[in-house]
Design a protein around this motif. Structure first.
Motif, PDB file in Angstrom:
ATOM      1  N   GLY A 186      18.268  17.905   1.192  1.00 27.77           N
ATOM      2  CA  GLY A 186      18.815  16.770   1.946  1.00 27.77           C
ATOM      3  C   GLY A 186      17.968  16.511   3.188  1.00 27.77           C
ATOM      4  O   GLY A 186      16.823  16.945   3.270  1.00 27.77           O
ATOM      5  N   GLY A 187      18.531  15.824   4.157  1.00 29.37           N
ATOM      6  CA  GLY A 187      17.794  15.551   5.399  1.00 29.37           C
ATOM      7  C   GLY A 187      17.477  16.852   6.121  1.00 29.37           C
ATOM      8  O   GLY A 187      18.331  17.726   6.190  1.00 29.37           O
TER       9      GLY A 187
ATOM     10  N   ARG B  71      15.799  13.796  14.249  1.00 25.98           N
ATOM     11  CA  ARG B  71      15.751  14.877  13.255  1.00 25.98           C
ATOM     12  C   ARG B  71      14.715  15.944  13.580  1.00 25.98           C
ATOM     13  O   ARG B  71      14.694  17.012  12.952  1.00 25.98           O
TER      14      ARG B  71
ATOM     15  N   GLY C 281      23.126  22.829   7.133  1.00 25.52           N
ATOM     16  CA  GLY C 281      21.929  22.377   7.855  1.00 25.52           C
ATOM     17  C   GLY C 281      21.888  20.863   7.865  1.00 25.52           C
ATOM     18  O   GLY C 281      21.481  20.242   6.883  1.00 25.52           O
ATOM     19  N   THR C 282      22.361  20.249   8.926  1.00 25.74           N
ATOM     20  CA  THR C 282      22.325  18.785   9.058  1.00 25.74           C
ATOM     21  C   THR C 282      22.607  18.425  10.509  1.00 25.74           C
ATOM     22  O   THR C 282      23.453  19.060  11.151  1.00 25.74           O
ATOM     23  N   ILE C 283      21.915  17.388  11.000  1.00 27.37           N
ATOM     24  CA  ILE C 283      22.164  16.977  12.397  1.00 27.37           C
ATOM     25  C   ILE C 283      23.496  16.246  12.539  1.00 27.37           C
ATOM     26  O   ILE C 283      23.971  16.036  13.642  1.00 27.37           O
ATOM     27  N   ASP C 284      24.093  15.857  11.399  1.00 27.95           N
ATOM     28  CA  ASP C 284      25.248  14.956  11.452  1.00 27.95           C
ATOM     29  C   ASP C 284      26.568  15.615  11.884  1.00 27.95           C
ATOM     30  O   ASP C 284      27.502  14.918  12.258  1.00 27.95           O
TER      31      ASP C 284
ATOM     32  N   MET D 122      22.180   8.352  14.922  1.00 23.02           N
ATOM     33  CA  MET D 122      22.412   8.765  13.529  1.00 23.02           C
ATOM     34  C   MET D 122      23.761   9.472  13.369  1.00 23.02           C
ATOM     35  O   MET D 122      24.425   9.781  14.354  1.00 23.02           O
ATOM     36  N   GLY D 123      24.099   9.789  12.153  1.00 23.83           N
ATOM     37  CA  GLY D 123      25.352  10.518  11.929  1.00 23.83           C
ATOM     38  C   GLY D 123      25.969  10.279  10.561  1.00 23.83           C
ATOM     39  O   GLY D 123      26.917  10.963  10.186  1.00 23.83           O
ATOM     40  N   ASN D 124      25.405   9.318   9.830  1.00 24.67           N
ATOM     41  CA  ASN D 124      25.885   9.056   8.484  1.00 24.67           C
ATOM     42  C   ASN D 124      27.405   9.045   8.372  1.00 24.67           C
ATOM     43  O   ASN D 124      28.001   9.873   7.704  1.00 24.67           O
TER      44      ASN D 124
ATOM     45  N   ARG E  38      15.413  14.855  -1.779  1.00 25.92           N
ATOM     46  CA  ARG E  38      16.666  14.410  -2.396  1.00 25.92           C
ATOM     47  C   ARG E  38      16.350  14.188  -3.873  1.00 25.92           C
ATOM     48  O   ARG E  38      15.378  13.519  -4.198  1.00 25.92           O
TER      49      ARG E  38
ATOM     50  N   ASP F   3      26.443  18.110   2.758  1.00 23.61           N
ATOM     51  CA  ASP F   3      27.509  18.065   1.751  1.00 23.61           C
ATOM     52  C   ASP F   3      26.975  17.852   0.334  1.00 23.61           C
ATOM     53  O   ASP F   3      27.464  18.470  -0.627  1.00 23.61           O
TER      54      ASP F   3
ATOM     55  N   GLU G  44      25.030   4.664  13.616  1.00 22.56           N
ATOM     56  CA  GLU G  44      24.297   3.881  12.615  1.00 22.56           C
ATOM     57  C   GLU G  44      25.257   3.321  11.552  1.00 22.56           C
ATOM     58  O   GLU G  44      26.369   3.799  11.401  1.00 22.56           O
ATOM     59  N   LYS G  45      24.801   2.330  10.836  1.00 19.18           N
ATOM     60  CA  LYS G  45      25.530   1.733   9.713  1.00 19.18           C
ATOM     61  C   LYS G  45      26.794   0.973  10.138  1.00 19.18           C
ATOM     62  O   LYS G  45      27.696   0.748   9.334  1.00 19.18           O
TER      63      LYS G  45
ATOM     64  N   HIS H  11      14.501   8.580  13.301  1.00 15.50           N
ATOM     65  CA  HIS H  11      14.181   9.936  12.846  1.00 15.50           C
ATOM     66  C   HIS H  11      13.698  10.866  13.942  1.00 15.50           C
ATOM     67  O   HIS H  11      13.560  12.074  13.694  1.00 15.50           O
TER      68      HIS H  11
HETATM   69  O1  LIG Z   1      15.945  10.471   6.150  1.00 15.80           O
HETATM   70  P1  LIG Z   1      16.616   9.334   5.451  1.00 15.80           P
HETATM   71  O2  LIG Z   1      16.515   9.435   3.984  1.00 15.80           O
HETATM   72  O3  LIG Z   1      16.170   8.033   6.018  1.00 15.80           O
HETATM   73  O4  LIG Z   1      18.181   9.442   5.744  1.00 15.80           O
HETATM   74  C1  LIG Z   1      18.782   9.160   6.964  1.00 15.80           C
HETATM   75  C2  LIG Z   1      20.075   9.922   7.020  1.00 15.80           C
HETATM   76  O5  LIG Z   1      19.800  11.309   7.085  1.00 15.80           O
HETATM   77  C3  LIG Z   1      20.425  11.868   8.227  1.00 15.80           C
HETATM   78  O6  LIG Z   1      19.507  11.886   9.290  1.00 15.80           O
HETATM   79  C4  LIG Z   1      20.860  13.283   7.901  1.00 15.80           C
HETATM   80  O7  LIG Z   1      21.738  13.282   6.807  1.00 15.80           O
HETATM   81  P2  LIG Z   1      21.862  14.513   5.798  1.00 15.80           P
HETATM   82  O8  LIG Z   1      21.737  15.759   6.634  1.00 15.80           O
HETATM   83  O9  LIG Z   1      23.194  14.379   5.132  1.00 15.80           O
HETATM   84  O10 LIG Z   1      20.750  14.424   4.827  1.00 15.80           O
HETATM   85  C5  LIG Z   1      21.576  10.897   8.561  1.00 15.80           C
HETATM   86  O11 LIG Z   1      21.946  10.985   9.920  1.00 15.80           O
HETATM   87  C6  LIG Z   1      20.952   9.580   8.212  1.00 15.80           C
HETATM   88  O12 LIG Z   1      21.929   8.657   7.844  1.00 15.80           O
END
Ligand SMILES: O=P(O)(O)OC[C@H]1O[C@](O)(COP(=O)(O)O)[C@@H](O)[C@@H]1O
Ligand SMILES: Nc1ncnc2c1ncn2[C@@H]1O[C@H](COP(=O)(O)OP(=O)(O)O)[C@@H](O)[C@H]1O
Ligand SMILES: [Mg+2]
Length: 320
Positions: free
Chosen positions: A11-12, A254, A125-128, A170-172, A73, A104, A224-225, A251
């Motif tokens: 994932g991210g 991240r 492991g995710t910043i969200d 960010m935060g999805n 991914r 997740d 975001e979104k 990014h």
């Molecule tokens: O790097 P990408 O594919 O542009 O995705 C962006 C998404 O990944 C994230 O930075 C991290 O999400 P995940 O940890 O679930 O992968 C989200 O905050 C953001 O919506």
């Protein structure tokens, strides 16, 4: 006792993933278990991009952002026949269990693999901070520092020009990064999935901050979104006394060297993952709850409803 384990990031990416890889590797090696790095998440598992990890290879990575194992991914991993190939690759190498560091989506993959006979333990492991079973995920603290540093800088220039800075965070769909940053930066307004977004209401509030409260600047943090922040900034210029400017942090959030808190969290969680695998346990994920490292079933972790942050939103409002 288990002899060989794999570790992957999926994932991210998130700062602190390397500290987690290092902890898993060192704790396992020090317990007499061989460790294999699986590259680019589930893609490397399917393609057989799997190499032994030594103590030295995970040296000098604790302070590095990103992930030395690479991440990816791979939507096809939902297909059982694709996962069969991955299981074959692991079995060929005698890898009995895997630590999956991700969010997740990665957890769903880990659960599916466990059901196919490969014990997996998930590390968040995710910043969200969107894994609801854990108080904090690895990477959240570092991303928060990055957001706060950026917004502090924006405030300097905003107040010099009587501007409103609209900052996309960010935060999805999880508003934690936005809310925490809002409190830490002394923002004027936060907008997240939990607050909802009524554009006219926010514009009215900005007019009040300008005309009644005589604010020199305003900071609006938006998850975001939710809306087009550039368009929204234009409306601010047109309908309030502030000139609006939008910044999408993107990014940048991240990357960067993980904070000490993220390094320690990753190390504690990495240790727990190996201890669970040594007990023959799989299908669980590691969490921090009230500063205790605990484990819960992945199924449970994926179904816990998101905790309401009402108290923190109330605090935020009382600080403006
Ligand atoms: O790097 P990408 O594919 O542009 O995705 C962006 C998404 O990944 C994230 O930075 C991290 O999400 P995940 O940890 O679930 O992968 C989200 O905050 C953001 O919506
Ligand atoms: N239902 C699922 N079954 C099996 N694998 C999955 C499933 N959902 C996601 N995955 C795997 O996990 C990867 C990472 O998921 P994603 O949601 O992109 O990131 P994150 O783990 O950070 O939330 C996906 O690309 C896919 O390979
Ligand atoms: Mg996710």
């Amino acid at each position: 006792m288990i002899k060989r384990i794999g570790v992957l990031t999926s994932g991210g990416d998130a700062p602190g993933m390397n500290a987690a890889i290092r902890a898993v590797t060192r704790v396992a090696l020090n317990s007499g278990i061989e460790v294999f790095g699986i590259y680019d998440g589930y893609r490397g598992m399917v393609d057989g991009h799997i190499e032994p990890l030594t103590r030295k290879e995970v040296g000098e990575v604790i302070d590095r952002g990103g992930t030395v194992l690479g991440s990816a991914r791979l939507p096809e991993f939902k297909d059982p026949s694709v996962r069969e190939k991955a299981v074959e690759q692991l079995k060929k190498r005698g890898i009995e269990a895997v630590v999956v560091i991700g969010g997740d989506g990665s957890y769903r993959g880990a659960l599916a693999l466990t059901e196919m006979g490969i014990n997996c333990i998930g590390l968040p492991g995710t910043i969200d901070n969107d894994i609801t079973s854990t108080d904090y995920t690895i990477g959240f603290d570092t991303a928060l520092h990055t957001v706060v540093e950026a917004v502090d800088k924006l405030r300097d220039t905003s107040s010099s020009h009587h501007r409103c800075s609209v900052v996309e965070v960010m935060g999805n769909r999880c508003g934690d990064l936005t809310l925490w940053a809002g409190i830490a930066c002394g923002a004027e307004i936060v907008v997240t999935a939990q607050t909802g977004f009524d554009e006219e209401e926010v514009l009215e509030r900005l007019r009040e901050l300008d005309l009644v409260r005589k604010k020199r600047h305003a900071i609006v943090l938006i998850s975001e979104k939710i809306t087009d922040v550039h368009q929204f900034a234009r409306k601010i210029t047109q309908t309030t006394g502030f000139s609006g400017r939008a910044t999408i942090l993107g990014h940048i959030q991240r990357g960067g060297s993980p904070t000490p808190s993220d390094r320690v969290l990753a190390s504690r969680m990495g240790e727990k993952a190996v201890d669970l695998l040594m007990q023959g346990i799989g299908g669980r994920c590691v969490c921090i709850q009230q500063n205790e490292i605990v484990d819960v079933a992945i199924e449970e972790a994926l179904s816990v409803p998101r905790e309401s942050r009402k108290q923190l939103y109330n605090l935020f409002e009382r600080l403006v």
